[in-house]
Design a protein around this motif. Sequence first.
Motif, PDB file in Angstrom:
ATOM      1  N   ILE B 155       0.846  -1.199   0.000  1.00  0.00           N
ATOM      2  CA  ILE B 155       0.000   0.000   0.000  1.00  0.00           C
ATOM      3  C   ILE B 155       0.881   1.249   0.000  1.00  0.00           C
ATOM      4  N   ILE B 156       1.881   1.251   0.902  1.00  0.00           N
ATOM      5  CA  ILE B 156       2.764   2.418   0.993  1.00  0.00           C
ATOM      6  C   ILE B 156       3.582   2.567  -0.294  1.00  0.00           C
ATOM      7  N   ALA B 157       4.032   1.431  -0.849  1.00  0.00           N
ATOM      8  CA  ALA B 157       4.863   1.483  -2.065  1.00  0.00           C
ATOM      9  C   ALA B 157       4.093   2.080  -3.239  1.00  0.00           C
ATOM     10  N   ILE B 158       2.836   1.682  -3.421  1.00  0.00           N
ATOM     11  CA  ILE B 158       2.110   2.213  -4.589  1.00  0.00           C
ATOM     12  C   ILE B 158       1.746   3.690  -4.372  1.00  0.00           C
ATOM     13  N   ILE B 159       1.470   4.072  -3.126  1.00  0.00           N
ATOM     14  CA  ILE B 159       1.200   5.493  -2.864  1.00  0.00           C
ATOM     15  C   ILE B 159       2.448   6.321  -3.196  1.00  0.00           C
ATOM     16  N   THR B 177      -3.572   4.725  11.013  1.00  0.00           N
ATOM     17  CA  THR B 177      -2.683   3.566  10.836  1.00  0.00           C
ATOM     18  C   THR B 177      -1.832   3.716   9.584  1.00  0.00           C
ATOM     19  N   ILE B 178      -2.416   4.241   8.535  1.00  0.00           N
ATOM     20  CA  ILE B 178      -1.676   4.409   7.283  1.00  0.00           C
ATOM     21  C   ILE B 178      -0.781   5.650   7.346  1.00  0.00           C
ATOM     22  N   ALA B 179      -1.291   6.726   7.933  1.00  0.00           N
ATOM     23  CA  ALA B 179      -0.526   7.982   8.003  1.00  0.00           C
ATOM     24  C   ALA B 179       0.802   7.804   8.730  1.00  0.00           C
ATOM     25  N   ARG B 180       0.816   6.870   9.686  1.00  0.00           N
ATOM     26  CA  ARG B 180       2.016   6.589  10.483  1.00  0.00           C
ATOM     27  C   ARG B 180       3.229   6.216   9.618  1.00  0.00           C
ATOM     28  N   TYR B 181       2.971   5.694   8.413  1.00  0.00           N
ATOM     29  CA  TYR B 181       4.070   5.238   7.556  1.00  0.00           C
ATOM     30  C   TYR B 181       4.640   6.352   6.678  1.00  0.00           C
ATOM     31  N   PHE B 182       4.151   7.574   6.870  1.00  0.00           N
ATOM     32  CA  PHE B 182       4.671   8.706   6.099  1.00  0.00           C
ATOM     33  C   PHE B 182       5.149   9.795   7.056  1.00  0.00           C
ATOM     34  N   ASP B 183       6.245  10.462   6.683  1.00  0.00           N
ATOM     35  CA  ASP B 183       6.755  11.565   7.496  1.00  0.00           C
ATOM     36  C   ASP B 183       5.853  12.793   7.399  1.00  0.00           C
ATOM     37  N   ASP B 184       5.200  12.932   6.262  1.00  0.00           N
ATOM     38  CA  ASP B 184       4.598  14.223   5.927  1.00  0.00           C
ATOM     39  C   ASP B 184       3.140  14.108   5.505  1.00  0.00           C
ATOM     40  N   ALA B 185       2.438  13.081   6.008  1.00  0.00           N
ATOM     41  CA  ALA B 185       1.021  12.948   5.661  1.00  0.00           C
ATOM     42  C   ALA B 185       0.177  13.807   6.592  1.00  0.00           C
ATOM     43  N   THR B 186      -0.925  14.353   6.072  1.00  0.00           N
ATOM     44  CA  THR B 186      -1.889  15.059   6.907  1.00  0.00           C
ATOM     45  C   THR B 186      -3.060  14.120   7.171  1.00  0.00           C
ATOM     46  N   HIS B 187      -3.202  13.717   8.440  1.00  0.00           N
ATOM     47  CA  HIS B 187      -4.345  12.883   8.812  1.00  0.00           C
ATOM     48  C   HIS B 187      -5.459  13.803   9.276  1.00  0.00           C
ATOM     49  N   ASP B 188      -6.619  13.706   8.660  1.00  0.00           N
ATOM     50  CA  ASP B 188      -7.699  14.668   8.915  1.00  0.00           C
ATOM     51  C   ASP B 188      -9.031  13.960   8.732  1.00  0.00           C
ATOM     52  N   GLU B 189      -9.774  13.799   9.844  1.00  0.00           N
ATOM     53  CA  GLU B 189     -11.024  13.045   9.729  1.00  0.00           C
ATOM     54  C   GLU B 189     -12.165  13.882   9.130  1.00  0.00           C
ATOM     55  N   THR B 190     -11.852  15.144   8.792  1.00  0.00           N
ATOM     56  CA  THR B 190     -12.915  16.008   8.263  1.00  0.00           C
ATOM     57  C   THR B 190     -12.808  16.239   6.752  1.00  0.00           C
ATOM     58  N   LEU B 191     -11.998  15.453   6.049  1.00  0.00           N
ATOM     59  CA  LEU B 191     -11.803  15.718   4.609  1.00  0.00           C
ATOM     60  C   LEU B 191     -13.116  15.720   3.834  1.00  0.00           C
ATOM     61  N   VAL B 192     -13.981  14.736   4.106  1.00  0.00           N
ATOM     62  CA  VAL B 192     -15.261  14.670   3.390  1.00  0.00           C
ATOM     63  C   VAL B 192     -16.067  15.937   3.639  1.00  0.00           C
ATOM     64  N   PHE B 193     -16.094  16.359   4.896  1.00  0.00           N
ATOM     65  CA  PHE B 193     -16.884  17.552   5.234  1.00  0.00           C
ATOM     66  C   PHE B 193     -16.302  18.810   4.592  1.00  0.00           C
TER      67      PHE B 193
END
Lengths: 205, 205
Positions: B155-159, B177-193
């Motif tokens: 998953i991380i490799a294809i991203i 869980t996925i964001a943890r594998y990136f140094d610079d990801a923005t985890h935001d539970e409000t993206l849909v909103f």
Amino acid sequence: MILLDVGNTRAHLSVDGVVEHLPVDEAIARYHARHVHYINVNPHHADALSAIASWHDLDGDLHLPGDYPTMGVDRRAVCLAHAEGIFIDAGSAITVDKVIKGRYQGGFILPGLAAYRRMYTAISPVLDVPLEPVTLDALPTTTQDGVNFGTMAPIIAIINTIRDNLPLYITGGDGQTIARYFDDATHDETLVFQGMQNALKRKNP
Amino acid sequence: MILLDVGNTRAHLSVDGVVEHLPVDEAIARYHARHVHYINVNPHHADALSAIASWHDLDGDLHLPGDYPTMGVDRRAVCLAHAEGIFIDAGSAITVDKVIKGRYQGGFILPGLAAYRRMYTAISPVLDVPLEPVTLDALPTTTQDGVNFGTMAPIIAIINTIRDNLPLYITGGDGQTIARYFDDATHDETLVFQGMQNALKRKNP
């Protein structure tokens, strides 16, 4: 000589160099009087196989330096087919293993392609699409391509990530489907048997 | 204002800026008298939702240039949260979508992390291991690490393969869980909103 690889569902044989796939019971019925070297990953068949006087379990002879205690015997066999490379066995699970100069470097386990299909279908009927070849050069813009890309592209990406210019050897029922995504993969349905053969040669040089 | 995202199993709400997760029936019971903008991917709830006079279906207002006709409304909403980036929604499925300068470039669909767990367990009891963080810097040499690496590393490799230095935005139940594998990801539970809000702003500037 007969080499036998007993998997979770079927038996794979190399009978004097010719590959056969049979139910385990039928393999026993047909070849119980012959001299057979076997490996077996299915505990249900262990007693029946070891009871045959002319059959020999090769498990203890498959020495792969660097391996780990619970590593499946079929994975060890595949890794012994060549002195180095990335070894992929694409069956009900897909194992990916790396060997350099005869030493095991580690590896990982992916779900098999059939498991991906079942998984998408279980998530939503919308994702129940047939597995078809998909280009990895462009991002998909349809659901069908999105599912097929989602199945294949991560597998290909992680293999490329860990490859380090090593030769790529692919075996197993879905081996050809995966090999198609590489310019330079060797698809070979006899990798397990070659590994068993190499172990035998080392034992009886 | 209330924004409502009806998923396959639950309703996700932003009630005057506070996020709530409720069963759909309860969301209706609690907020049927309020002014609600909603999107819905679950056909079973379509009639009940459209019957509420003060609720408004935003589907037709979520314009994402370059999208495709059957693209899910929740995916379109996520892609409208920011002008460009890789947008990941990690729920029962994991969608990965790419947007450059407001234009959809394509994307793909992976099984969700829970589906991977079920899939490994169905293949073999040996592969029934808990999902735990795993290093992606070295190849695994145990079955547990081999399964966890096999889940996360592809998953991380294809991203990373498709990323092109774009910002990475991650939402959904397994987003962290996925964001943890990136140094610079923005985890935001409000993206849909945020996507819904941006569509509303464009409609009523």
